[in-house]
Design an enzyme around this catalytic site. Structure first.
Site, PDB file in Angstrom:
ATOM      1  N   THR A  71       1.446  -1.283   0.381  1.00  0.00           N
ATOM      2  CA  THR A  71      -0.240  -0.039  -0.007  1.00  0.00           C
ATOM      3  C   THR A  71       0.981   1.082   0.087  1.00  0.00           C
ATOM      4  O   THR A  71       0.759   2.081  -0.311  1.00  0.00           O
ATOM      5  CB  THR A  71      -0.792   0.443   1.348  1.00  0.00           C
ATOM      6  OG1 THR A  71      -2.182  -1.077   1.120  1.00  0.00           O
ATOM      7  CG2 THR A  71      -1.988   1.402   1.295  1.00  0.00           C
ATOM      8  N   ASN A 149      -5.826  -9.312  -7.937  1.00  0.00           N
ATOM      9  CA  ASN A 149      -5.829 -10.349  -6.540  1.00  0.00           C
ATOM     10  C   ASN A 149      -7.164 -10.990  -6.497  1.00  0.00           C
ATOM     11  O   ASN A 149      -7.102 -11.859  -6.171  1.00  0.00           O
ATOM     12  CB  ASN A 149      -5.317  -9.314  -5.760  1.00  0.00           C
ATOM     13  CG  ASN A 149      -6.304  -7.907  -5.175  1.00  0.00           C
ATOM     14  OD1 ASN A 149      -6.232  -6.815  -7.120  1.00  0.00           O
ATOM     15  ND2 ASN A 149      -7.759  -7.938  -4.405  1.00  0.00           N
ATOM     16  N   GLN A 179       0.715  -9.385  -6.074  1.00  0.00           N
ATOM     17  CA  GLN A 179       0.295 -11.257  -6.606  1.00  0.00           C
ATOM     18  C   GLN A 179       1.121 -11.870  -7.752  1.00  0.00           C
ATOM     19  O   GLN A 179       1.032 -12.507  -7.828  1.00  0.00           O
ATOM     20  CB  GLN A 179      -1.152 -10.144  -6.696  1.00  0.00           C
ATOM     21  CG  GLN A 179      -2.225 -10.448  -5.741  1.00  0.00           C
ATOM     22  CD  GLN A 179      -2.398 -11.589  -4.369  1.00  0.00           C
ATOM     23  OE1 GLN A 179      -1.199 -12.117  -4.171  1.00  0.00           O
ATOM     24  NE2 GLN A 179      -2.714 -10.957  -3.384  1.00  0.00           N
ATOM     25  N   SER A 199       5.347  -6.843  -2.294  1.00  0.00           N
ATOM     26  CA  SER A 199       4.700  -6.922  -0.762  1.00  0.00           C
ATOM     27  C   SER A 199       5.271  -8.155   0.681  1.00  0.00           C
ATOM     28  O   SER A 199       5.046  -9.247  -0.575  1.00  0.00           O
ATOM     29  CB  SER A 199       3.072  -7.102  -0.354  1.00  0.00           C
ATOM     30  OG  SER A 199       2.618  -7.100   0.909  1.00  0.00           O
ATOM     31  N   ALA A 200       5.818  -8.112   1.072  1.00  0.00           N
ATOM     32  CA  ALA A 200       6.894  -9.221   1.410  1.00  0.00           C
ATOM     33  C   ALA A 200       5.789 -10.188   2.372  1.00  0.00           C
ATOM     34  O   ALA A 200       6.240 -11.421   1.850  1.00  0.00           O
ATOM     35  CB  ALA A 200       7.370  -8.636   2.592  1.00  0.00           C
ATOM     36  N   HIS A 201       5.049  -9.987   3.041  1.00  0.00           N
ATOM     37  CA  HIS A 201       4.087 -10.671   3.658  1.00  0.00           C
ATOM     38  C   HIS A 201       3.771 -11.867   2.509  1.00  0.00           C
ATOM     39  O   HIS A 201       2.646 -12.635   2.656  1.00  0.00           O
ATOM     40  CB  HIS A 201       3.238 -10.303   4.745  1.00  0.00           C
ATOM     41  CG  HIS A 201       1.954  -9.772   4.043  1.00  0.00           C
ATOM     42  ND1 HIS A 201       0.746 -10.090   3.753  1.00  0.00           N
ATOM     43  CD2 HIS A 201       1.607  -8.737   3.857  1.00  0.00           C
ATOM     44  CE1 HIS A 201      -0.273  -9.424   3.233  1.00  0.00           C
ATOM     45  NE2 HIS A 201       0.085  -7.815   3.037  1.00  0.00           N
ATOM     46  N   THR A 237      14.370   4.922  10.274  1.00  0.00           N
ATOM     47  CA  THR A 237      15.789   3.713  10.619  1.00  0.00           C
ATOM     48  C   THR A 237      15.334   2.258   9.537  1.00  0.00           C
ATOM     49  O   THR A 237      14.016   2.470   9.763  1.00  0.00           O
ATOM     50  CB  THR A 237      15.993   3.675  12.093  1.00  0.00           C
ATOM     51  OG1 THR A 237      16.437   4.778  12.669  1.00  0.00           O
ATOM     52  CG2 THR A 237      17.198   2.205  12.828  1.00  0.00           C
ATOM     53  N   CYS A 323      -9.079  -6.501   2.266  1.00  0.00           N
ATOM     54  CA  CYS A 323      -8.857  -5.559   2.539  1.00  0.00           C
ATOM     55  C   CYS A 323     -10.162  -4.571   1.719  1.00  0.00           C
ATOM     56  O   CYS A 323     -10.728  -4.158   2.159  1.00  0.00           O
ATOM     57  CB  CYS A 323      -7.842  -4.652   1.850  1.00  0.00           C
ATOM     58  SG  CYS A 323      -6.584  -5.132   2.084  1.00  0.00           S
TER      59      CYS A 323
HETATM   60  N1  PLP Z   1      -1.769  -4.858  -4.205  1.00  0.00           N
HETATM   61  C1  PLP Z   1      -2.829  -5.683  -4.227  1.00  0.00           C
HETATM   62  C2  PLP Z   1      -2.977  -6.542  -5.639  1.00  0.00           C
HETATM   63  C3  PLP Z   1      -3.122  -6.696  -3.541  1.00  0.00           C
HETATM   64  O1  PLP Z   1      -3.412  -8.387  -3.398  1.00  0.00           O
HETATM   65  C4  PLP Z   1      -2.843  -6.235  -1.932  1.00  0.00           C
HETATM   66  C5  PLP Z   1      -3.226  -6.827  -0.980  1.00  0.00           C
HETATM   67  O2  PLP Z   1      -3.920  -7.549  -0.716  1.00  0.00           O
HETATM   68  C6  PLP Z   1      -1.795  -4.802  -1.967  1.00  0.00           C
HETATM   69  C7  PLP Z   1      -2.066  -3.935  -3.184  1.00  0.00           C
HETATM   70  C8  PLP Z   1      -1.608  -4.363  -0.871  1.00  0.00           C
HETATM   71  O3  PLP Z   1      -0.784  -4.884   0.089  1.00  0.00           O
HETATM   72  P1  PLP Z   1       0.113  -4.528   1.584  1.00  0.00           P
HETATM   73  O4  PLP Z   1      -0.938  -5.289   2.050  1.00  0.00           O
HETATM   74  O5  PLP Z   1       0.913  -5.169   1.767  1.00  0.00           O
HETATM   75  O6  PLP Z   1      -0.859  -2.882   2.134  1.00  0.00           O
END
Ligand code: PLP
Length: 380
Positions: A71, A149, A179, A199-201, A237, A323
């Site tokens: 994000t 996504n 994704q 995005s790492a997670h 940091t 989200c």
């Molecule tokens: N963009 C896409 C296509 C996603 O699927 C997501 C999370 O589901 C995000 C952005 C947001 O990533 P983050 O959770 O790291 O903010």
């Protein structure tokens, strides 16, 4: 480990096996501030540089800014140009972006900028020609996601970027690759893409770490000012723990890419085989989509109702983006032209290499039971 079958890997992923030892090392002796000047801190700075090189190697990027999440990376690029000029400019994005892209452009519209939202075609993808047709002399930025996504549709981001630059070489191109990162091969060096988000997670590392890849000539004006970390682009940091786990997960994925991909494909295939003969099942995902995301509709059963009944039986899936799961209307389904019972019956199943073919077949069998049961209730 519990007995649930986790099939919501597009929302987040289980950290890779090596994460624990990296966390332990960090707590014991890798916690120094990399900006400090004594030996242990210099060692951290060296490690940080190496970790960033590993992360960049996944997409052959020339430069990276580590952020807190996908994000933040998306917001950084989209508001970048907008803060620079007093004159309204034009932007292009798609109607089915993730909320953290879509809402930024809605905000730009509120501030008086012009935004064009391009719709996906019947194949679920954004066509380079449709985007190029909208490019104007004052188009500052185009942002089109790599992998959707909700459906797993893979957009030809290099093709779109080239089509855009053919019309206006000055227009910058960004892609939300959250994704797609690692799971769908992408070579930034060879492409015309200026900015790419990860995005790492989503790739078996920790929440709280994201990446914004950029080419050496992509302009970026910092908006978090301070100690000048990240080459002055994002002060604060560094999250050295998050970055080390991110690099570890990337390294693990890259060295096992073929194996992990084939495990995902097998898990998806055995799932599909176990649900396809449920009457009226419709696969929404395109056949050439990313293997880890599967969108399916069971008309006559509301997606949320199925999700909750599956949850009581230990199966974790979603009805779309985590989200946006609290919002009633699904903008992505609207953009894809899906409505009525077909849209209401959509669920998203997303896989990782932690899923076995046996467990996804078992999950499919439980879905069959629940769908048939819920349809019976509906008809009473
Ligand atoms: N963009 C896409 C296509 C996603 O699927 C997501 C999370 O589901 C995000 C952005 C947001 O990533 P983050 O959770 O790291 O903010």
């Amino acid at each position: 480990m519990d007995n649930t079958i986790y099939l919501d890997n597009a929302a987040t992923t289980r950290p890779f096996e090596g994460a624990e030892s990296i966390i332990k090392r960090h707590l014991e002796n890798e916690w120094n501030n990399p900006s400090a000047l004594y030996t242990a801190a210099v060692e951290q700075e060296r490690r940080l540089k190496k970790d960033k090189e590993t992360i960049m190697s996944a997409v052959r990027a020339e430069n990276v800014i580590i952020t807190s999440c996908g994000t933040e990376s998306n917001n950084t690029v989209i508001f970048n140009g907008a803060r620079r000029t007093g004159k309204p400019r034009h932007y292009i994005t798609s109607a089915y972006e993730h909320a953290c892209v879509y809402e930024c452009f809605r905000e730009l519209e509120q501030r008086g900028e012009k935004v064009t939202f391009v719709r996906p075609g019947p194949d679920g993808k954004i066509s380079p020609a449709d985007v190029a047709r909208e490019v104007r002399e004052d188009t500052a930025l185009v942002s089109i996601m790599h992998v959707n996504n909700e459906t797993g549709a893979v957009n030809d981001i290099d093709g779109i970027a080239r089509a855009v630059k053919k019309v206006n070489p000055g227009t910058l191109f960004h892609s939300d690759g959250v994704q797609g990162f690692i799971k769908v091969p992408f070579d930034m060096k060879k492409s015309a893409v200026d900015y790419y988000t990860a995005s790492a997670h989503k790739v078996h590392a920790l929440k709280g770490t994201g990446a914004l890849f950029l080419s050496l000539k992509s302009p970026l004006k910092p908006y978090i000012l301070g100690g000048g970390q990240e080459n002055g682009m994002r002060s604060g940091t560094e999250n050295t723990l998050g970055i080390s786990v991110f690099a570890g997960a990337v390294g693990d994925y890259l060295s096992n890419y073929d194996l992990y991909t084939s495990m995902i494909v097998k898990a998806r295939q055995s799932f599909l085989e176990s649900i396809l003969d449920i009457p009226d099942t419709v696969v929404i995902s395109p056949s050439d989509g990313a293997p880890h995301i599967l969108s399916v509709s069971f008309p006559g059963v509301r997606g949320e109702v199925l999700l909750h009944s599956l949850s009581t039986r230990g199966i974790e899936i979603s009805v779309g983006s985590a989200c946006s799961s609290k919002k009633r209307k699904n903008r992505v389904h609207d953009a894809l032209g899906l409505s009525g019972e077909l849209a209401e019956g959509i669920v998203r199943i997303s896989f990782s290499h932690f899923n076995t073919a046996e467990e996804t077949a078992e999950a499919g069998g439980i879905i069959r039971e629940e769908v048939l049961k819920l349809r019976r209730f509906r008809r009473l």
